[in-house]
Design a protein around this motif. Structure first.
Motif, short mmCIF file in Angstrom:
data_model
loop_
_atom_site.label_atom_id
_atom_site.label_comp_id
_atom_site.label_asym_id
_atom_site.label_seq_id
_atom_site.Cartn_x
_atom_site.Cartn_y
_atom_site.Cartn_z
N LEU A 67 0.90 -1.24 0.05
CA LEU A 67 0.06 0.01 0.07
C LEU A 67 0.82 1.44 0.16
N THR A 68 1.97 1.21 0.67
CA THR A 68 2.89 2.40 0.73
C THR A 68 3.63 2.46 -0.67
N LYS A 69 3.85 1.49 -1.33
CA LYS A 69 4.21 1.97 -2.82
C LYS A 69 3.26 2.15 -3.52
N MET A 70 1.92 1.70 -3.56
CA MET A 70 0.47 2.47 -4.21
C MET A 70 0.77 3.74 -4.13
N HIS A 71 0.81 4.13 -2.87
CA HIS A 71 0.36 5.60 -2.62
C HIS A 71 1.82 6.40 -2.90
N GLU A 72 2.73 5.94 -2.74
CA GLU A 72 4.19 6.90 -3.28
C GLU A 72 4.50 7.19 -4.58
N GLN A 73 4.15 5.77 -5.30
CA GLN A 73 4.90 5.67 -6.61
C GLN A 73 3.42 5.41 -7.66
N GLY A 74 2.39 5.52 -7.08
CA GLY A 74 1.02 5.44 -8.04
C GLY A 74 1.24 4.11 -8.75
N LEU A 75 1.70 2.71 -8.21
CA LEU A 75 1.68 1.63 -8.60
C LEU A 75 0.21 1.10 -8.52
N SER A 76 -0.07 0.22 -9.49
CA SER A 76 -1.21 -0.81 -9.50
C SER A 76 -0.79 -1.81 -8.13
N TYR A 77 -1.99 -2.22 -7.57
CA TYR A 77 -1.75 -3.54 -6.58
C TYR A 77 -0.79 -4.46 -7.47
N GLU A 78 -1.23 -5.08 -8.53
CA GLU A 78 -0.41 -6.17 -9.08
C GLU A 78 1.09 -5.69 -9.23
N VAL A 79 1.50 -4.57 -9.74
CA VAL A 79 2.87 -3.95 -9.95
C VAL A 79 3.39 -3.99 -8.74
N ALA A 80 2.94 -3.26 -7.74
CA ALA A 80 3.50 -3.32 -6.15
C ALA A 80 3.67 -4.44 -5.57
N LEU A 81 2.63 -5.59 -5.63
CA LEU A 81 2.91 -7.01 -5.11
C LEU A 81 4.16 -7.60 -5.95
N LYS A 82 4.33 -7.52 -7.26
CA LYS A 82 5.40 -8.22 -7.78
C LYS A 82 6.57 -7.45 -7.36
N GLN A 83 6.76 -6.16 -7.13
CA GLN A 83 8.06 -5.50 -6.48
C GLN A 83 8.21 -6.18 -5.01
N ALA A 84 7.19 -6.30 -4.41
CA ALA A 84 7.23 -6.92 -2.90
C ALA A 84 7.89 -8.28 -2.98
N GLN A 85 7.39 -9.02 -4.03
CA GLN A 85 7.80 -10.39 -4.18
C GLN A 85 9.22 -10.23 -4.54
N GLU A 86 9.56 -9.58 -5.42
CA GLU A 86 11.13 -9.42 -5.97
C GLU A 86 11.99 -9.16 -4.67
N LEU A 87 11.45 -8.28 -3.95
CA LEU A 87 12.34 -7.82 -2.67
C LEU A 87 12.37 -8.74 -1.38
N GLY A 88 11.64 -9.71 -1.66
CA GLY A 88 11.45 -10.88 -0.45
C GLY A 88 10.39 -10.07 0.68
N TYR A 89 9.54 -9.22 0.41
CA TYR A 89 8.66 -8.79 1.32
C TYR A 89 7.24 -9.80 1.29
N ALA A 90 7.21 -10.20 -0.09
CA ALA A 90 6.12 -11.05 -0.29
C ALA A 90 6.21 -12.27 -0.64
N GLU A 91 5.39 -13.39 -0.24
CA GLU A 91 5.50 -14.60 -0.63
C GLU A 91 5.28 -15.16 -1.98
N THR A 92 5.75 -15.98 -2.57
CA THR A 92 5.21 -16.47 -4.00
C THR A 92 3.82 -16.68 -3.99
#
Ligand code: HSE
Length: 423
Positions: free
Chosen positions: A158-183
């Motif tokens: 949600l922070t990335k969606m606010h700060e960077q205007g990302l969609s949920y799907e793109v923000a989730l993908k970034q979170a997964q790449e950085l290890g914050y979100a699980e596969t």
């Protein structure tokens, strides 16, 4: 402090963190560590591979072990293993929120019978001390309200969606790449993790057993960039909030859902993967606890803290002090979402017809809903308009009825979102 012999079940991120932190406490001896794959290379300096077993029964049935530290997660086989450990008179330290939420009642009852304790500081909000403070130094209080951010993954997205205007799907993908979100992110993004945590937290805060099955839960997957944009324009941030309150009639309202949180509210300022818990109690007033809700070291801080509390208590007496024992025999009466009262954000897609706002206003009026803000930013290319309504405090069942009536009207195309609001 009493010398304790510990067995650890699970040697992933948290288990490894616990192992490393325990190296500074010679009075706690690790006897065995149960893992899935005994041959996996562990990158830990000076680590004795002989500590490992792939049979957790060797821990829960080992007469030498005083305390079982369960950091594996999930219901199976953790539930059966911990039951066996308790029956064998072992104390339990666990970070397993799902197990506590779903099977806590049975485990705590068994632990009481066997005169052992289950400590679980790490199960709620990782490194933030919240369980032990509620059980001990806050025990003079009647806690009536909790509002919390208990899931770091969703807060990060949600922070990335606010700060960077990302969609949920793109923000989730970034979170997964950085290890914050699980596969498979379901447990986090659909609010299950936060629901387990708020069930545990509200049970000890309100001194009655809050059932996970009766907690209303909604995740963040339906939040769209247009919701984030409207929230910003209206002075809010969208957060996944886990909340609980004791109502005047004594019933309990516990739920997890995204909310528009006023920018002035302290929880609106908690960003990235940080967790935060606001408590309201008498006589203490409002408290806020903020910190890392996950990660090897913060979580190990809570697990090892529990082990050391237990070691100190057992030094004084063979029986742990009553404050660490669970006393929650009464079941809470939990209300349904339809009976809750909230302010609401409603995002409505309407045809560009004269009177569309009038229809929305009329339907709200006849369902006891008082509008406090209404916003429309022009007309879209498809000749529809996005109309955002913020209501005053209304009953959820009235809102649901109004939304149904709106959808029956020719000029309302869709209810794009319904979110609750916290000021
Ligand atoms: N998955 C959790 C979170 C941490 O994202 O906060 C462990 O409960």
């Amino acid at each position: 402090m009493k010398n304790l012999k510990a067995g650890i079940i699970g040697f992933g991120t948290v288990g490894t963190g616990v192992y490393k932190v325990l190296q500074s406490f010679k009075e706690i001896e690790i006897k065995k560590i149960a893992v899935k794959n005994i041959n996996k290379k562990r990158n830990i300096e000076g680590f004795n591979q002989n500590l490992l077993t792939d049979n957790a029964e060797e821990i829960v049935n080992n007469p030498e072990i005083d305390v079982v530290v369960e950091v594996a997660g999930g219901i199976n086989p953790a539930f059966d293993l911990l039951k066996t450990a308790i029956k064998n008179g072992k104390h339990i330290i666990t970070a397993n929120k799902e197990l506590l939420a779903k099977k806590g009642e049975e485990l705590f009852r068994l632990a009481k019978e066997k005169n052992v304790v289950i400590l679980y500081e790490a199960a709620v909000a990782g490194g933030i001390p919240i369980i032990m403070p509620i059980k001990t130094i806050l025990s003079a209080n009647k806690i009536t309200k909790i509002a919390a951010i208990l899931n770091g993954t969703t807060n990060y997205i949600l922070t990335k969606m606010h700060e960077q205007g990302l969609s949920y799907e793109v923000a989730l993908k970034q979170a997964q790449e950085l290890g914050y979100a699980e596969t498979d992110p379901t447990g986090d993004v659909e609010g299950f993790d936060a629901a387990y945590k708020i069930s545990v937290l509200s049970t000890i805060s309100f001194n009655q057993r809050v059932s996970i099955d009766k907690i209303y839960r909604e995740g963040i997957t339906k939040i769209k960039p247009q919701d984030i944009k409207s929230a910003k324009e209206l002075g809010y941030r969208i957060k996944l909030i886990a909340m609980g309150q004791v109502l005047e009639n004594g019933k309990i309202d516990v739920r997890v859902h995204p909310m528009l949180v006023s920018k002035k509210h302290l929880l609106a300022k908690i960003d990235n993967a940080t967790n935060s818990i606001m408590l309201t109690g008498y006589p203490v007033g409002d408290l806020i606890f903020t910190g890392a809700g996950a990660g090897a070291e913060p979580t190990a801080s809570s697990v090892v803290g529990d082990i050391l509390v237990l070691a100190s208590e057992l030094e004084a007496s063979d029986k742990p002090l009553p404050q660490t024992i669970c006393h929650h025999d009464k079941n809470a009466v939990q209300i349904e979402i339809g009976d809750t009262y909230n302010e609401y954000y409603i995002s409505i897609n309407a045809s560009n017809n004269p009177g569309a706002i009038g229809i929305i206003g009329t339907i709200c009026g006849r369902n006891n809903i008082n509008i406090s803000t209404i916003m429309q930013n022009g007309i879209k290319e498809d000749n529809t308009a996005e109309i955002v309504v913020i209501t005053e405090i209304s009953k959820e069942s009235d809102i649901q009825k109004a939304l149904k009536e709106m959808l029956e009207s020719d000029c309302i195309k869709n209810i794009d979102n319904l979110l609750r609001v916290m000021n």
